[in-house]
Design an enzyme around this catalytic site. Structure first.
Site, mmCIF file in Angstrom:
data_model
loop_
_atom_site.group_PDB
_atom_site.id
_atom_site.type_symbol
_atom_site.label_atom_id
_atom_site.label_comp_id
_atom_site.label_asym_id
_atom_site.label_seq_id
_atom_site.Cartn_x
_atom_site.Cartn_y
_atom_site.Cartn_z
ATOM 1 N N LYS A 16 -20.962 -6.114 -12.215
ATOM 2 C CA LYS A 16 -21.770 -6.470 -11.039
ATOM 3 C C LYS A 16 -22.978 -5.550 -10.893
ATOM 4 O O LYS A 16 -24.122 -5.999 -10.827
ATOM 5 C CB LYS A 16 -20.907 -6.353 -9.763
ATOM 6 C CG LYS A 16 -19.746 -7.300 -9.702
ATOM 7 C CD LYS A 16 -18.686 -6.819 -8.709
ATOM 8 C CE LYS A 16 -17.868 -5.706 -9.317
ATOM 9 N NZ LYS A 16 -16.742 -5.217 -8.546
ATOM 10 N N ARG A 96 -13.373 -7.080 1.095
ATOM 11 C CA ARG A 96 -12.326 -6.860 0.103
ATOM 12 C C ARG A 96 -10.971 -7.395 0.557
ATOM 13 O O ARG A 96 -10.031 -7.389 -0.216
ATOM 14 C CB ARG A 96 -12.144 -5.369 -0.148
ATOM 15 C CG ARG A 96 -13.169 -4.758 -1.051
ATOM 16 C CD ARG A 96 -12.876 -5.016 -2.503
ATOM 17 N NE ARG A 96 -12.621 -3.822 -3.271
ATOM 18 C CZ ARG A 96 -13.544 -3.012 -3.746
ATOM 19 N NH1 ARG A 96 -14.811 -3.236 -3.509
ATOM 20 N NH2 ARG A 96 -13.198 -1.972 -4.458
ATOM 21 N N ARG A 132 -15.814 4.345 -19.020
ATOM 22 C CA ARG A 132 -17.022 4.359 -18.174
ATOM 23 C C ARG A 132 -17.363 5.785 -17.738
ATOM 24 O O ARG A 132 -16.490 6.587 -17.442
ATOM 25 C CB ARG A 132 -16.765 3.488 -16.938
ATOM 26 C CG ARG A 132 -17.872 3.506 -15.916
ATOM 27 C CD ARG A 132 -17.841 2.292 -15.029
ATOM 28 N NE ARG A 132 -16.745 2.296 -14.072
ATOM 29 C CZ ARG A 132 -16.547 1.317 -13.191
ATOM 30 N NH1 ARG A 132 -17.352 0.255 -13.171
ATOM 31 N NH2 ARG A 132 -15.544 1.361 -12.347
ATOM 32 N N ARG A 159 -15.461 8.852 -13.143
ATOM 33 C CA ARG A 159 -14.964 8.673 -11.778
ATOM 34 C C ARG A 159 -13.496 9.053 -11.739
ATOM 35 O O ARG A 159 -12.746 8.686 -12.634
ATOM 36 C CB ARG A 159 -15.105 7.201 -11.370
ATOM 37 C CG ARG A 159 -16.438 6.877 -10.764
ATOM 38 C CD ARG A 159 -16.619 5.401 -10.560
ATOM 39 N NE ARG A 159 -15.566 4.756 -9.778
ATOM 40 C CZ ARG A 159 -15.616 3.482 -9.368
ATOM 41 N NH1 ARG A 159 -16.666 2.741 -9.659
ATOM 42 N NH2 ARG A 159 -14.637 2.964 -8.671
ATOM 43 N N ARG A 170 -5.977 -0.735 -8.826
ATOM 44 C CA ARG A 170 -7.143 -1.431 -8.267
ATOM 45 C C ARG A 170 -7.102 -2.916 -8.633
ATOM 46 O O ARG A 170 -7.501 -3.773 -7.842
ATOM 47 C CB ARG A 170 -8.444 -0.775 -8.749
ATOM 48 C CG ARG A 170 -8.725 0.531 -7.988
ATOM 49 C CD ARG A 170 -9.533 1.519 -8.783
ATOM 50 N NE ARG A 170 -10.865 1.057 -9.104
ATOM 51 C CZ ARG A 170 -11.616 1.571 -10.089
ATOM 52 N NH1 ARG A 170 -11.151 2.558 -10.847
ATOM 53 N NH2 ARG A 170 -12.811 1.104 -10.303
HETATM 54 P P1 ADP Z 1 -14.289 -1.090 -8.190
HETATM 55 O O1 ADP Z 1 -14.886 -0.457 -9.400
HETATM 56 O O2 ADP Z 1 -12.781 -1.035 -8.110
HETATM 57 O O3 ADP Z 1 -14.858 -2.441 -7.882
HETATM 58 P P2 ADP Z 1 -15.705 0.208 -6.018
HETATM 59 O O4 ADP Z 1 -16.670 1.185 -6.588
HETATM 60 O O5 ADP Z 1 -16.240 -1.055 -5.443
HETATM 61 O O6 ADP Z 1 -14.606 -0.060 -7.092
HETATM 62 O O7 ADP Z 1 -14.817 0.933 -4.901
HETATM 63 C C1 ADP Z 1 -14.146 2.134 -5.162
HETATM 64 C C2 ADP Z 1 -13.123 2.385 -4.071
HETATM 65 O O8 ADP Z 1 -13.778 2.435 -2.795
HETATM 66 C C3 ADP Z 1 -12.074 1.288 -3.918
HETATM 67 O O9 ADP Z 1 -10.990 1.467 -4.802
HETATM 68 C C4 ADP Z 1 -11.669 1.484 -2.447
HETATM 69 O O10 ADP Z 1 -10.796 2.588 -2.292
HETATM 70 C C5 ADP Z 1 -12.974 1.838 -1.783
HETATM 71 N N1 ADP Z 1 -13.690 0.652 -1.252
HETATM 72 C C6 ADP Z 1 -14.869 0.121 -1.673
HETATM 73 N N2 ADP Z 1 -15.211 -0.951 -0.920
HETATM 74 C C7 ADP Z 1 -14.228 -1.112 -0.019
HETATM 75 C C8 ADP Z 1 -13.994 -2.036 1.045
HETATM 76 N N3 ADP Z 1 -14.839 -3.052 1.314
HETATM 77 N N4 ADP Z 1 -12.863 -1.897 1.793
HETATM 78 C C9 ADP Z 1 -11.994 -0.892 1.552
HETATM 79 N N5 ADP Z 1 -12.148 0.009 0.565
HETATM 80 C C10 ADP Z 1 -13.250 -0.084 -0.204
#
Ligand code: ADP
Ligand code: ZN
Length: 216
Positions: A16, A96, A132, A159, A170
């Site tokens: 994305k 989410r 990554r 990360r 996740r």
């Molecule tokens: P991913 O690579 O899993 O898509 P993100 O970078 O979007 O991860 O998010 C990393 C972490 O931040 C998630 O695992 C969660 O803990 C938190 N997070 C991100 N967006 C949200 C959201 N909308 N609601 C709750 N937690 C979130």
């Protein structure tokens, strides 16, 4: 161009952020967009040691969603701000779960929503995320064949949640909490869904280009 709302869906590492960044470098199509990645915003809050970051960190390290009260109002404020400035907005990582989705659709009150889904297989997700690397300074995403950021030269880091164990959690959260959001949204009359399958080359991404062109 009117101010549009675009929601991104896709498992971790679906591309994305990367595909968006590449399109932005190559075209004018995203010039009028604010891009809000909630994960990136939360990582910045953790790095800055803000109240939000302190509250969110333990959940993020476990691969769990942070509680809704920490995130919903921040995102709704950002949407309002974008609209005030006649900007469109891409939400990468929100909503989410169903409560977040309902808070969003209530706030938008029938406004058109463009949903973009980036489908990808679990095996690719795991392979990609464990290799990554990200730039702690500018957020640029790379992989472990590089040591430093090609945008700003900073040493890349992994990360803390990009380990196989946390990525699997996740993925569980994606299936349990986030996939039902897509099912809910596609039933809303004001939602248009577009699926963007992996692109062969990041330098040419006709799917992304066609989608954003259609909003102009
Ligand atoms: P991913 O690579 O899993 O898509 P993100 O970078 O979007 O991860 O998010 C990393 C972490 O931040 C998630 O695992 C969660 O803990 C938190 N997070 C991100 N967006 C949200 C959201 N909308 N609601 C709750 N937690 C979130
Ligand atoms: Zn950088």
């Amino acid at each position: 161009m009117r101010s549009h709302i675009v929601l991104y869906f896709g498992k971790p590492g679906a591309g994305k952020g990367t595909r968006t960044q590449k399109l932005k470098e190559r075209t004018f199509l995203l010039d009028d967009f604010m891009i809000l990645s909630t994960g990136q915003m939360l990582r910045q809050a953790v790095a800055d040691g803000t109240h939000l970051g302190q509250e969110a960190k333990a959940y993020m390290d476990k691969g769990e969603l942070v509680p809704d009260h920490l995130i919903v109002s921040v995102v709704l404020d950002a949407i309002e701000k974008a609209a005030e400035n006649q900007k469109s907005i891409i939400l990468d990582g929100f909503p989410r779960n169903l409560p977040q989705a309902k808070a969003l659709t209530d706030a938008l009150n029938g406004k058109k929503i463009y949903v973009v889904d980036f489908p990808i297989a679990d095996e690719i997700v795991i392979e990609r995320t464990i290799h990554r690397r990200i730039c702690p300074k500018c957020g640029n995403v790379s992989d472990d064949t590089h040591k430093t950021c090609n945008q700003c030269g900073t040493t890349l880091i992994q990360r803390s949640d990009d380990t196989e164990e946390v990525v699997k959690r996740r993925l569980d959260s994606y299936r349990e909490d986030t996939e039902p959001v897509l099912d809910y949204l596609v039933k809303c009359p004001n939602v248009r869904l577009t699926r963007l399958y992996p692109t062969i080359s990041l330098e040419e991404d006709p799917g992304m280009e066609t989608f954003f062109r259609s909003l102009h």
